[in-house]
Design an enzyme around this catalytic site. Structure first.
Site, mmCIF file in Angstrom:
data_model
loop_
_atom_site.group_PDB
_atom_site.id
_atom_site.type_symbol
_atom_site.label_atom_id
_atom_site.label_comp_id
_atom_site.label_asym_id
_atom_site.label_seq_id
_atom_site.Cartn_x
_atom_site.Cartn_y
_atom_site.Cartn_z
ATOM 1 N N LYS A 27 41.224 40.148 51.412
ATOM 2 C CA LYS A 27 42.483 41.194 52.031
ATOM 3 C C LYS A 27 43.396 40.409 52.788
ATOM 4 O O LYS A 27 44.440 40.619 52.815
ATOM 5 C CB LYS A 27 41.699 42.374 52.454
ATOM 6 C CG LYS A 27 42.613 43.557 52.966
ATOM 7 C CD LYS A 27 43.249 44.046 52.021
ATOM 8 C CE LYS A 27 44.477 45.086 51.915
ATOM 9 N NZ LYS A 27 45.128 45.450 50.710
ATOM 10 N N CYS A 40 37.363 36.260 56.638
ATOM 11 C CA CYS A 40 35.777 36.715 56.983
ATOM 12 C C CYS A 40 35.991 37.867 58.077
ATOM 13 O O CYS A 40 37.180 38.011 58.598
ATOM 14 C CB CYS A 40 35.059 35.570 57.666
ATOM 15 S SG CYS A 40 35.270 34.078 56.912
ATOM 16 N N LYS A 88 48.756 42.515 39.628
ATOM 17 C CA LYS A 88 47.654 43.355 39.889
ATOM 18 C C LYS A 88 46.805 43.377 38.734
ATOM 19 O O LYS A 88 45.579 43.293 39.076
ATOM 20 C CB LYS A 88 48.382 44.776 39.798
ATOM 21 C CG LYS A 88 49.175 45.333 41.231
ATOM 22 C CD LYS A 88 48.176 45.334 42.472
ATOM 23 C CE LYS A 88 48.060 44.349 43.356
ATOM 24 N NZ LYS A 88 49.121 44.202 44.200
ATOM 25 N N ARG A 146 37.049 42.110 53.720
ATOM 26 C CA ARG A 146 37.679 41.045 54.172
ATOM 27 C C ARG A 146 37.123 39.838 53.643
ATOM 28 O O ARG A 146 37.603 38.696 53.581
ATOM 29 C CB ARG A 146 37.473 40.721 55.683
ATOM 30 C CG ARG A 146 38.693 42.061 56.435
ATOM 31 C CD ARG A 146 38.314 41.651 57.861
ATOM 32 N NE ARG A 146 39.052 40.369 58.181
ATOM 33 C CZ ARG A 146 40.210 40.378 58.949
ATOM 34 N NH1 ARG A 146 41.064 41.478 58.926
ATOM 35 N NH2 ARG A 146 40.695 39.009 59.370
ATOM 36 N N GLU A 160 54.743 41.996 39.920
ATOM 37 C CA GLU A 160 53.763 42.621 40.571
ATOM 38 C C GLU A 160 52.935 43.165 39.593
ATOM 39 O O GLU A 160 51.399 43.183 39.886
ATOM 40 C CB GLU A 160 54.409 43.544 41.624
ATOM 41 C CG GLU A 160 53.743 44.440 42.404
ATOM 42 C CD GLU A 160 52.522 43.742 43.191
ATOM 43 O OE1 GLU A 160 52.579 42.447 43.463
ATOM 44 O OE2 GLU A 160 51.591 44.222 43.764
ATOM 45 N N GLU A 216 44.611 40.134 39.169
ATOM 46 C CA GLU A 216 43.681 40.021 40.266
ATOM 47 C C GLU A 216 42.339 41.249 40.203
ATOM 48 O O GLU A 216 41.273 40.783 40.667
ATOM 49 C CB GLU A 216 44.570 40.998 41.511
ATOM 50 C CG GLU A 216 44.748 40.219 42.730
ATOM 51 C CD GLU A 216 45.349 41.240 43.537
ATOM 52 O OE1 GLU A 216 45.138 41.038 44.922
ATOM 53 O OE2 GLU A 216 46.453 41.939 42.963
ATOM 54 N N HIS A 240 63.357 31.487 25.802
ATOM 55 C CA HIS A 240 63.364 30.314 26.031
ATOM 56 C C HIS A 240 62.081 29.500 26.045
ATOM 57 O O HIS A 240 62.013 28.312 26.973
ATOM 58 C CB HIS A 240 64.271 30.035 27.632
ATOM 59 C CG HIS A 240 65.418 30.461 27.300
ATOM 60 N ND1 HIS A 240 66.656 29.770 26.504
ATOM 61 C CD2 HIS A 240 66.104 31.679 27.827
ATOM 62 C CE1 HIS A 240 67.666 30.623 26.810
ATOM 63 N NE2 HIS A 240 67.379 31.468 27.553
ATOM 64 N N TRP A 257 33.769 35.017 53.452
ATOM 65 C CA TRP A 257 34.716 34.658 52.269
ATOM 66 C C TRP A 257 34.726 33.206 52.395
ATOM 67 O O TRP A 257 35.627 32.448 53.312
ATOM 68 C CB TRP A 257 36.250 35.374 52.599
ATOM 69 C CG TRP A 257 36.944 35.159 51.109
ATOM 70 C CD1 TRP A 257 37.053 35.920 50.135
ATOM 71 C CD2 TRP A 257 38.150 34.198 50.957
ATOM 72 N NE1 TRP A 257 37.942 35.337 49.407
ATOM 73 C CE2 TRP A 257 38.653 34.363 49.907
ATOM 74 C CE3 TRP A 257 38.626 33.016 51.838
ATOM 75 C CZ2 TRP A 257 39.780 33.491 49.271
ATOM 76 C CZ3 TRP A 257 39.605 32.087 51.487
ATOM 77 C CH2 TRP A 257 40.180 32.526 50.091
ATOM 78 N N ASN A 262 35.820 32.753 62.226
ATOM 79 C CA ASN A 262 36.693 32.974 61.044
ATOM 80 C C ASN A 262 37.825 31.988 61.206
ATOM 81 O O ASN A 262 38.310 31.895 62.403
ATOM 82 C CB ASN A 262 37.405 34.455 61.217
ATOM 83 C CG ASN A 262 38.462 35.093 60.204
ATOM 84 O OD1 ASN A 262 38.355 34.265 59.182
ATOM 85 N ND2 ASN A 262 38.711 35.889 60.312
ATOM 86 N N GLY A 263 38.254 31.414 60.407
ATOM 87 C CA GLY A 263 39.146 30.294 60.265
ATOM 88 C C GLY A 263 38.942 28.965 59.759
ATOM 89 O O GLY A 263 37.760 28.892 58.830
#
Ligand code: F6R
Length: 597
Positions: A592, A2, A473, A27, A469, A476, A492, A71, A97-98
């Site tokens: 973020k 947040c 991306k 954020r 990666e 996401e 496999h 968030w 925040n937390g």
């Protein structure tokens, strides 16, 4: 996660807070809210993006206030669960925040004592606890309240009729911005850069009293703490879109400069041991989360090649709860934000196990810098887009520099060999620029991925993590299911999933010793009718014979090829998301900076 902002001074607080929330929106963005003191506490909060809160915001005048962009972690996104929260009598307002771990027990107790709750959040217990302890001194009430809390927090609160803000921090970032006759508190320095670049960071366990004239920091024992201010070198413009449609694209195009900046001083690191003056360790463990974890995996190949030292790579969320063998590797922790809860916990755990620690981060003064023995700063500048791009490339550069440093110090690299490697690194900004110059080719090529439900990414050796990666991306920001595989693993199991509806992105570089194997793997997937989008070297004539489309990168040394290949993968993800109409800079369910476990 947040975003928090608090302002006290001479300006219209609502204007400062809205401006800061705009900068903090990356954020968290499922709801937003604001409280202004005038002298009543006037609250306005809304579910949805900040624009929704702003659209419905009435004119509220006043010079003290706090704001929040959320968030959700506890309680779904809704008007009721948005911050700020007020106590029962509308005298105290708070943003947080937390995560408060013991909130259920606290809530039950407070309800039994007559406190009425309006949300499903953990945060609301804090404002009621403060109310309970408030005997006319808000700072003391906050101290008493946080003493009862188990969990993590950065909080800011104000009270009716007072010009002060009280803030407190435990394991969540909080920074104080210093102005003239005005002061700020924020979860992130980018929120306040338009007003000041003079800052003081708040440490764990500290509380702060902020008035327009001064900020006073108190340690966990209640004693006043003297701390000098720091000057932030980022400007507010660094955190703007600068003509690009999205931060992500802007940040991809800033990569040559970011790499160049991160290479400044590399020779001092390598030759004079500015980082790791003492290389008396027999192995290395690299720990990180998400994209930074993929950088760690690339780093393993680089370190084993250049320094001939064994390297293991672990996810921070796994390492922190692992049993821990009797070994003392150098532990390298990578976190672009320097605030990721799992990585910070892993840093503490590594120290507890008696290991020397080195942190790689992009944010000066971030929490990780205080948890590790040594710090290597990448110099990517502020990254606002939620998807990490330029910070990832600079993490790779940092790992290459560290690998060359250790290789040279352990005499695996002669002086000439060290120079040779350094000159290859110094060619990277130019190589990346030439990939960016052909971004239009990528934009045209992605049409084969846009309608897909699933996409495979395959690579070998040092470009196996590169493809992990690339897949991360894509998922996401485009919400397409994407999986990265070591190409040798296809037969496999995963090969069973391939058909004409599942495109494959593959990397095969002529200079790489795995080139022939990759060509065979590409033929295998093409035989299952999967459309293949390949990434290959500029001079490769064979690749177009097995792939449907080829995107070209400069023929750099394979060891450094993840740098150029990644840029293509980032552009692929960007253009696919763009063509699918996705919210690129603010993908759903992501934030973020992941400051909760
Ligand atoms: C992906 C992304 C995340 C972060 C991860 C770790 O684009 O940004 O996967 O890489 O949350 O973040 P830091 O590096 O800040 O510890």
């Amino acid at each position: 996660m947040c975003g928090i902002i608090g302002y006290t001074g001479q300006r219209e607080a609502s204007e400062v807070i809205l401006e800061a929330l705009r900068r903090l929106e990356y954020r968290g963005y499922d709801s937003a809210g604001i409280v202004i003191m005038n002298p009543e506490l006037t609250l306005h909060k809304r579910k949805g993006e900040l624009a929704e809160m702003q659209r419905t915001l009435p004119q509220i005048n006043g010079h003290v206030g706090i704001g929040h962009t959320r968030w959700a972690t506890c309680g779904k996104p809704s008007n009721e669960n948005a911050h700020p929260f007020l106590d029962c009598h509308g005298r105290i307002a708070l943003v947080h925040n937390g995560i408060i771990e013991n909130y259920m027990a606290l809530k039950e107790k407070l309800q039994n004592e007559g406190h009425v709750f309006t949300s499903q959040t953990d945060t609301e217990v804090i404002v009621h606890l403060i109310e309970k302890h408030d005997k006319g001194d808000l700072h003391q009430a906050v101290r008493a309240a946080v003493a009862e809390i188990k969990g993590t927090y950065a909080i800011a609160c104000i009270e009716k009729g007072s010009g002060q803000i009280i803030a407190a921090r435990k394991e969540n970032p909080l920074v104080l911005g210093l102005g003239i006759d005005e002061n700020f508190v924020a979860s992130d320095v980018t929120a306040i850069l338009s007003y000041t670049n003079r800052v003081k960071y708040v440490m764990d366990g500290e509380t702060v009293v902020i008035t327009p004239e001064k900020v006073t920091i108190y340690g966990p024992d209640g004693e006043m703490v003297e701390r000098s201010s720091q000057t932030v070198t980022w400007s507010a413009e660094d955190a703007q879109k600068g003509g690009f449609p999205h931060f992500m694209l802007k940040e991809i195009f800033e990569e040559p400069q970011a790499i160049h900046n991160s290479l400044l001083g590399a020779l001092d690191v390598i030759e004079n041991g500015e980082i790791l003056p003492n290389v008396q360790f027999g192995s290395i463990k690299i720990i990180a989360c998400g994209t930074s974890y993929h950088a760690a995996m690339v780093g393993k190949y680089a370190l084993e090649e250049l320094a001939k030292i064994p390297v293991t790579v672990e996810l921070a969320s796994e390492y922190r709860y692992s049993p821990g063998a009797k070994e003392f590797p150098l532990v390298v922790l990578i976190s672009q934000s320097g605030e990721t809860a799992d990585t910070l916990a892993a840093a503490r755990e590594a120290k507890r196990r008696g290991c020397k620690t080195l942190g790689i981060t992009n944010v000066i003064g971030s929490t990780i810098t205080r948890e590790v023995d040594e710090v290597f700063y990448t110099r990517a500048g502020p990254e606002i887009g939620v998807a990490a791009t330029k910070t990832y490339l600079t993490q790779l550069i940092a790992l290459y520099i560290i690998a060359i440093r250790i290789g040279y110090a352990r005499r695996n690299l002669s002086h000439d060999a060290m120079w040779n490697e350094l000159s290859k690194l110094r060619a990277m900004p130019g190589a990346v620029q030439s990939v960016l110059d052909k971004a239009f080719d990528v934009e045209a090529a992605v049409d084969m991925l846009v309608p897909a439900r699933d996409v495979f990414y395959i690579g070998r050796n040092i470009n196996y993590p590169t493809m992990l990666e690339g897949a991360l991306k894509l998922k996401e920001i485009s919400y397409i299911h994407a999986e990265g595989f070591a190409a040798g693993e296809l037969k496999h199991g995963p090969l069973a999933l391939l058909d004409s509806t599942t495109p494959v992105v593959a990397v095969a570089l002529t200079k790489d010793h795995t080139y022939d194997k990759m060509m065979a793997n590409i033929s295998e997937v093409a035989a299952r009718d999967s459309p293949v989008l390949a990434i290959g070297c500029e001079d490769d004539k064979e690749l177009p014979q097995v792939a449907d489309l080829v995107l070209r990168v400069p023929c750099v040394d394979p060891l450094y090829s993840p740098v150029v290949v990644t840029v293509v993968l980032q552009l692929i993800a960007y253009y696919v998301a763009l063509k699918r109409g996705c919210s690129i800079d603010k993908p759903k369910n992501l934030a973020k900076s992941v400051t909760v476990e």
